[in-house]
Design an enzyme around this catalytic site. Structure first.
Site, short mmCIF file in Angstrom:
data_model
loop_
_atom_site.label_atom_id
_atom_site.label_comp_id
_atom_site.label_asym_id
_atom_site.label_seq_id
_atom_site.Cartn_x
_atom_site.Cartn_y
_atom_site.Cartn_z
N HIS A 23 0.71 -1.02 0.01
CA HIS A 23 0.10 -0.10 -0.04
C HIS A 23 0.84 1.21 -0.16
O HIS A 23 2.04 1.22 0.47
CB HIS A 23 -1.00 0.06 1.20
CG HIS A 23 -1.85 -1.17 1.40
ND1 HIS A 23 -3.15 -0.95 2.24
CD2 HIS A 23 -2.02 -2.05 0.38
CE1 HIS A 23 -3.80 -1.95 1.91
NE2 HIS A 23 -3.38 -2.65 0.78
N GLU B 48 1.15 3.79 1.66
CA GLU B 48 1.77 4.24 3.21
C GLU B 48 2.97 3.35 3.47
O GLU B 48 4.07 3.80 3.86
CB GLU B 48 0.76 4.27 4.10
CG GLU B 48 -0.43 5.26 4.15
CD GLU B 48 -1.68 4.69 3.25
OE1 GLU B 48 -2.73 5.14 3.36
OE2 GLU B 48 -1.48 3.74 2.67
N CYS C 241 -5.75 2.25 6.04
CA CYS C 241 -6.53 1.06 6.25
C CYS C 241 -5.75 0.40 7.50
O CYS C 241 -4.75 1.08 8.11
CB CYS C 241 -6.10 -0.10 5.07
SG CYS C 241 -4.53 -0.69 4.91
N CYS D 33 -2.12 -0.23 7.42
CA CYS D 33 -1.15 0.96 7.22
C CYS D 33 -1.22 1.72 8.47
O CYS D 33 -0.08 1.90 9.01
CB CYS D 33 -1.90 1.72 5.85
SG CYS D 33 -1.49 1.05 4.15
#
Length: 150
Positions: A53, A55, A83, A86
């Site tokens: 992801h 991040e 999320c 993250c």
């Protein structure tokens, strides 16, 4: 002034989508002086790695650039509310401030639903089976770590 970093995150998200790298998510990490340490976008599709992801990719870049795992003097800007994975990575990196431009509800409308994970964490579904086995070898590694005694 802070919007400029969210704008950078949005540009990263757009680049990622246009390149077919992953979902429409971007992230920027700055140091305490406002210097950009990392800019990243979602790379899940390109790398076939569900943990890539935006991040996470940005955290990895910033840690490598600073040669540390501690980003406590940094701030992260994400194009969307992070999320649960993250958020955990942000916490483990010791980042204390997160700014985001869109909410998890906006992400749900776009087809990204983290709600099942939040429900699992609240014991509201059985999304994942979890079993603890008493294993002395595994426990001893923790018991003996840095001479810690229980």
């Amino acid at each position: 002034m802070l919007d400029k970093y969210l704008d950078m995150a949005a540009i990263e998200a757009k680049i990622g989508v246009e390149n077919g790298d992953g979902g429409p998510f971007g992230a920027v990490i700055i140091d305490k002086f406002g210097n950009v340490l990392a800019k990243a976008h979602n790379m899940v599709l390109k790398t076939h790695d569900p943990t890539n992801h935006a991040e996470i990719v940005a955290i990895r870049q910033a840690c490598k650039k600073n040669n540390t795992h501690d980003l406590s003097d940094c701030t992260i800007f994400s194009s969307c509310e992070p999320c649960p994975m993250c958020l955990s990575a942000i916490i483990w990196a010791n980042i204390k401030v997160v700014y985001f431009g869109a909410t998890k509800y906006d992400a749900t409308k776009a087809g990204f639903n983290d709600e099942l994970i939040y429900e699992y964490l609240e014991n509201k579904n059985n999304l994942l089976e979890k079993h603890q086995l008493n294993n002395k070898n595994c426990q001893n590694i923790l018991i003996n770590y840095k001479g810690v005694k229980y």
